[in-house]
Design a protein around this motif. Sequence first.
Motif, PDB file in Angstrom:
ATOM      1  N   SER A 245       0.833  -1.204   0.000  1.00  0.00           N
ATOM      2  CA  SER A 245       0.000   0.000   0.000  1.00  0.00           C
ATOM      3  C   SER A 245       0.870   1.258   0.000  1.00  0.00           C
ATOM      4  O   SER A 245       0.406   2.326  -0.382  1.00  0.00           O
ATOM      5  CB  SER A 245      -0.931  -0.009   1.214  1.00  0.00           C
ATOM      6  OG  SER A 245      -0.184  -0.148   2.402  1.00  0.00           O
ATOM      7  N   GLN A 381      -5.246   3.537   0.025  1.00  0.00           N
ATOM      8  CA  GLN A 381      -6.266   3.036   0.963  1.00  0.00           C
ATOM      9  C   GLN A 381      -7.219   2.070   0.282  1.00  0.00           C
ATOM     10  O   GLN A 381      -8.119   1.536   0.923  1.00  0.00           O
ATOM     11  CB  GLN A 381      -7.084   4.204   1.544  1.00  0.00           C
ATOM     12  CG  GLN A 381      -6.262   5.365   2.066  1.00  0.00           C
ATOM     13  CD  GLN A 381      -5.611   5.070   3.404  1.00  0.00           C
ATOM     14  OE1 GLN A 381      -5.828   4.014   3.971  1.00  0.00           O
ATOM     15  NE2 GLN A 381      -4.801   5.997   3.883  1.00  0.00           N
ATOM     16  N   ARG A 383      -7.801  -1.071  -3.012  1.00  0.00           N
ATOM     17  CA  ARG A 383      -7.271  -1.990  -4.019  1.00  0.00           C
ATOM     18  C   ARG A 383      -8.363  -2.240  -5.055  1.00  0.00           C
ATOM     19  O   ARG A 383      -9.546  -1.968  -4.799  1.00  0.00           O
ATOM     20  CB  ARG A 383      -6.860  -3.322  -3.381  1.00  0.00           C
ATOM     21  CG  ARG A 383      -5.679  -3.187  -2.422  1.00  0.00           C
ATOM     22  CD  ARG A 383      -5.099  -4.544  -2.063  1.00  0.00           C
ATOM     23  NE  ARG A 383      -4.319  -5.127  -3.151  1.00  0.00           N
ATOM     24  CZ  ARG A 383      -3.055  -4.798  -3.421  1.00  0.00           C
ATOM     25  NH1 ARG A 383      -2.414  -3.915  -2.693  1.00  0.00           N
ATOM     26  NH2 ARG A 383      -2.433  -5.370  -4.429  1.00  0.00           N
ATOM     27  N   ALA A 395      -6.378   7.396  -0.985  1.00  0.00           N
ATOM     28  CA  ALA A 395      -4.980   7.341  -0.561  1.00  0.00           C
ATOM     29  C   ALA A 395      -4.731   8.486   0.403  1.00  0.00           C
ATOM     30  O   ALA A 395      -5.583   9.368   0.570  1.00  0.00           O
ATOM     31  CB  ALA A 395      -4.057   7.483  -1.778  1.00  0.00           C
TER      32      ALA A 395
END
Length: 441
Positions: A245, A381, A383, A395
């Motif tokens: 991440s 934050q 996917r 993000a």
Amino acid sequence: MNMIEIIEKKKLGNALTAEEIDFFVAGAATGSVPDYQLAALLMAIRLNGMNREETKLLTLAMTHSGDVVNLDAIPGIPVDKHSTGGVGDTTTLVLAPLVAACGVPVAKMSGRGLGHTGGTLDKLESIDGFSVSLTEEVFLKQVQSIGLAVIGQTANLAPADKTLYALRDVTSTVDSLPLIASSIVSKKLASGAKGIVLDVKTGAGALMHTTEDSIALAQSMVRIGCDAGRNMVALVTDMGEPLGSHVGNALEVKEAIDVLAGRTGGPLLTVALELGARMLVLGGAAKDVPEGKAKMEAALHSGAGLAKLKEMIVAQGGNPACCDDVSALPQAAVILPCPALESGYIASMDTVGLGNTAQAMGAGRRTKEDVIDPAVGFVMQVRIGDKVAAGEPLATVHAKNDASAREAIAAIQRCIHMSKEAVPPCKLIHAFVSSESVERL
Ligand code: URA
Ligand code: CA
């Protein structure tokens, strides 16, 4: 030997002989063939390809264009791993300490960031005091004493590749299977490891975008490595979105420490365990992949992996405080959320665009002289497949100032594509390639 005749031959699609390939590679290493003729041959290779024998001859000539490191003094079977390049791809920092903690020596020469991809050396240098330039002698001593060292390539490692890579970068000849395979494998053979696990990335953020092209690249590299007497295997893994991440140098070190401390896991850990398990098999510490994975997991849960990372940081002159308290790593001045502009499912990502965004924030270089800002980047934050509502964070950006943060937020919003329909998550591991077979997973 006449360089014009060699170019002519490849222009017409004919195979080059060993002598012709040696002449070209020596010309690249010593400067005796001018750049324009090297570039012309590179484009002829890009357009007309090379057969299996030519690709192998090219790789071996490039390997022997400079020093070949001898790791015989290291007890056990030294192993290495190489990724073809990705975004948020911090597997080395997770798996190298775990593999070393399992008793297999890791003598690793890593690279710096290239284009949109991050580099392990740049990440390690975000640790206060850490040195990536050890002499070969100190490097070997460190691997003998603690089983782990990660350094930059020594100056005279595959010098032909340095010339050819720089020319390829500016002549649109990077995306050629024989040129990529010879570039990567020559450096791995020259750096001396006996067992080598390749992580061939596939998807939007990788050099090869389709699974089939990535498998073909993996097969070519594995064949050459095994023909050269090394034990080489490859995994084809996903780069349709950042792997971890965290994207950015200190941020990626933080994520690796969080993984080794057992505070987080996810796809980064999954891929690191798959690659590491195969390194343990090649290094003779596990009879098969399940046993390798169990040993890696045991080293993770006991804290032995994190302790090994700490040992390496101390041995290479770094301050190990970050292993106990990640806030000891460089921190960005401005930290802001990047909100979703609409509701929906995350459908795809422009992974190259995300890598370029981190680079533009200061996490990578646009010219060789650029100085990296270790603190900047972003933390994803979401996917692919996640459902988000408008206003929820995609993000968190870590920027040097407000203007840079605002630019990065807009860029990340453009790079993340939404859909109203549900989207399945990405498959992480696409194939395992050995000299005997291709296993599609
Ligand atoms: N990495 C390399 O070292 N060489 C290539 O050609 C591509 C990726
Ligand atoms: Ca040497």
